[in-house]
Design an enzyme around this catalytic site. Structure first.
Site, PDB file in Angstrom:
ATOM      1  N   GLU A   1       0.826  -1.215   0.000  1.00  0.00           N
ATOM      2  CA  GLU A   1       0.000   0.000   0.000  1.00  0.00           C
ATOM      3  C   GLU A   1       0.860   1.266   0.000  1.00  0.00           C
ATOM      4  O   GLU A   1       0.559   2.260   0.657  1.00  0.00           O
ATOM      5  CB  GLU A   1      -1.011  -0.025   1.146  1.00  0.00           C
ATOM      6  CG  GLU A   1      -1.989  -1.179   0.964  1.00  0.00           C
ATOM      7  CD  GLU A   1      -3.197  -1.123   1.854  1.00  0.00           C
ATOM      8  OE1 GLU A   1      -3.686  -0.017   2.132  1.00  0.00           O
ATOM      9  OE2 GLU A   1      -3.653  -2.203   2.264  1.00  0.00           O
ATOM     10  N   GLY A   2       1.941   1.166  -0.763  1.00  0.00           N
ATOM     11  CA  GLY A   2       2.878   2.279  -0.893  1.00  0.00           C
ATOM     12  C   GLY A   2       4.103   2.059  -0.041  1.00  0.00           C
ATOM     13  O   GLY A   2       4.016   1.997   1.181  1.00  0.00           O
TER      14      GLY A   2
END
Length: 381
Positions: A365-366
């Site tokens: 998620e990044g």
């Protein structure tokens, strides 16, 4: 400014803590060792109202806030982060875009069963050739000549809940020449023709959370399952990740707290040189630093969740929370293994599992590097 949790927040912590200890903890080590997902645990989360925590009751949710949500993810991850990320991906990544961008019909058809827990959700963005560069995706969606459906072709990788989920939020290029402005979001059911599940990853950590490839081979998706307008998909994907990052921050806080709990208890009980190792100042300093950093990460996470619940900008706050909490999870779990010494390096004690699980919170998620890009972009506006 009030830093006290409300009675409602305290109650959700108690509920999830009891569930995690009673139902999740007994099989956590075995599920990790065997790399198996237990759908019954998801079903039990649905029974106690966790699968739709932040969504309104009119859509089958519990009608609670985002602080309640991150508390739930934290408490699950304090025992088993594989279960924590199952719920996080289900709510933050699959359900959130439906709630935010779905039509009323889509909400009733898809958000309601997700919130009630009769169906599980997943989010499909990453591809073999596009991770951090999400705009470089190669999966395509072509509108049929009669305008009734889109045909999707391509593949996605590293899909949390892959193979187990019933509903997938999928991003594909409807016009590759437009790059990020040519990406569109779709709601794909696992039974749609042309949809299949590919390779299941063998991972270092969160091993009882299924992570798979998802394949689209002339997959037919009704035009009514387009989420938002054509070309708006990249914005949906990025906005979804803003909230998703806070779920991962909560997971990281839970992992760190769980490892710290074990290390603190062990330090009190383990004796060397005729006294508990907790009596040595060097150990006390280590424990004090761990506790302080966990609390700082928790406050960043709760702040971002509160901002989202208030309808205030929270993108920078969630990126900061994930960045710091992910780093602290890795640091604290490494120190927890150190507290246990040689025993911590064995599978006989669970701290090694917490250490393995912590690493992913710095990646998905990044990545931590992408979080810094996001934070800097806010600072330089």
């Amino acid at each position: 400014m009030n830093f006290q949790l409300t009675p409602e927040h305290q109650e959700i912590r108690k509920l999830v803590r009891e569930f995690a200890l009673k139902d999740v903890a007994p099989t956590a080590a075995q599920r990790d060792e065997e790399e198996v997902f237990d759908r019954k645990l998801f079903d039990k989360m649905a029974q106690i109202g966790l699968t739709g925590i932040p969504w309104p009751e009119e859509y089958g949710g519990a009608g609670l806030d985002f602080v309640s949500y991150v508390i739930a993810i934290e408490e699950l991850s304090r025992i088993d982060s594989s279960i924590g990320v199952t719920l996080s991906a289900h709510i933050s990544l699959a359900s959130w875009p439906l709630y935010k961008f779905g039509t009323e019909e889509q909400k009733q058809k898809y958000l309601r069963p997700l919130a009630e827990g009769s169906k599980m959700g997943a989010y499909c963005l990453t591809e073999p050739g596009s991770g951090s560069d999400a705009g470089g995706m190669r999966t395509t969606a072509v509108l049929s000549e009669d305008g009734s459906h889109y045909v999707l072709n391509g593949s996605k990788i590293f899909i949390t809940n892959g193979g187990e989920a019933d509903v997938y939020i999928v991003f594909a290029a409807t016009d590759r020449a437009l790059k990020t402005r040519g990406i569109t979001a779709f709601i794909v059911e696992k039974d749609f023709p042309g949809f299949s599940v590919g390779k299941k990853e063998k991972k270092m950590g969160i091993k009882s959370s299924p992570t798979t490839e998802v394949i689209f081979d002339n997959c037919k998706v009704p035009v009514g399952n387009r989420l938002g307008d054509e070309g708006f998909g990249f914005k949906i994907a990025m906005m979804t990740l803003d909230g998703g990052r806070n779920g991962i921050a909560a997971q990281a806080v839970g992992i760190a707290q769980g490892a710290f709990d074990l290390a603190l208890d062990y330090a009190k009980q383990r004796e060397q040189f005729g006294q508990s190792i907790a009596s040595f100042q060097g150990m006390q300093f280590k424990l004090a630093d761990m506790a302080t950093k966990i609390e700082a990460a928790r406050l960043l996470t709760y702040q971002a969740a509160w901002l989202e619940g208030q309808g205030l900008p929270y993108g920078k706050a969630s990126a900061m929370a994930k960045l710091y909490a992910g780093d602290i999870a890795m640091e604290v779990t490494t120190e927890a293994v150190q507290v246990f010494g040689g025993y911590g390096y064995t599978r006989e004690y669970p701290v090694e599992r917490f250490m393995r699980d912590a690493k992913i919170t710095q990646i998905y998620e990044g990545t931590q590097e992408i979080q810094r890009v996001v934070i800097a972009s806010h600072l330089l506006k």
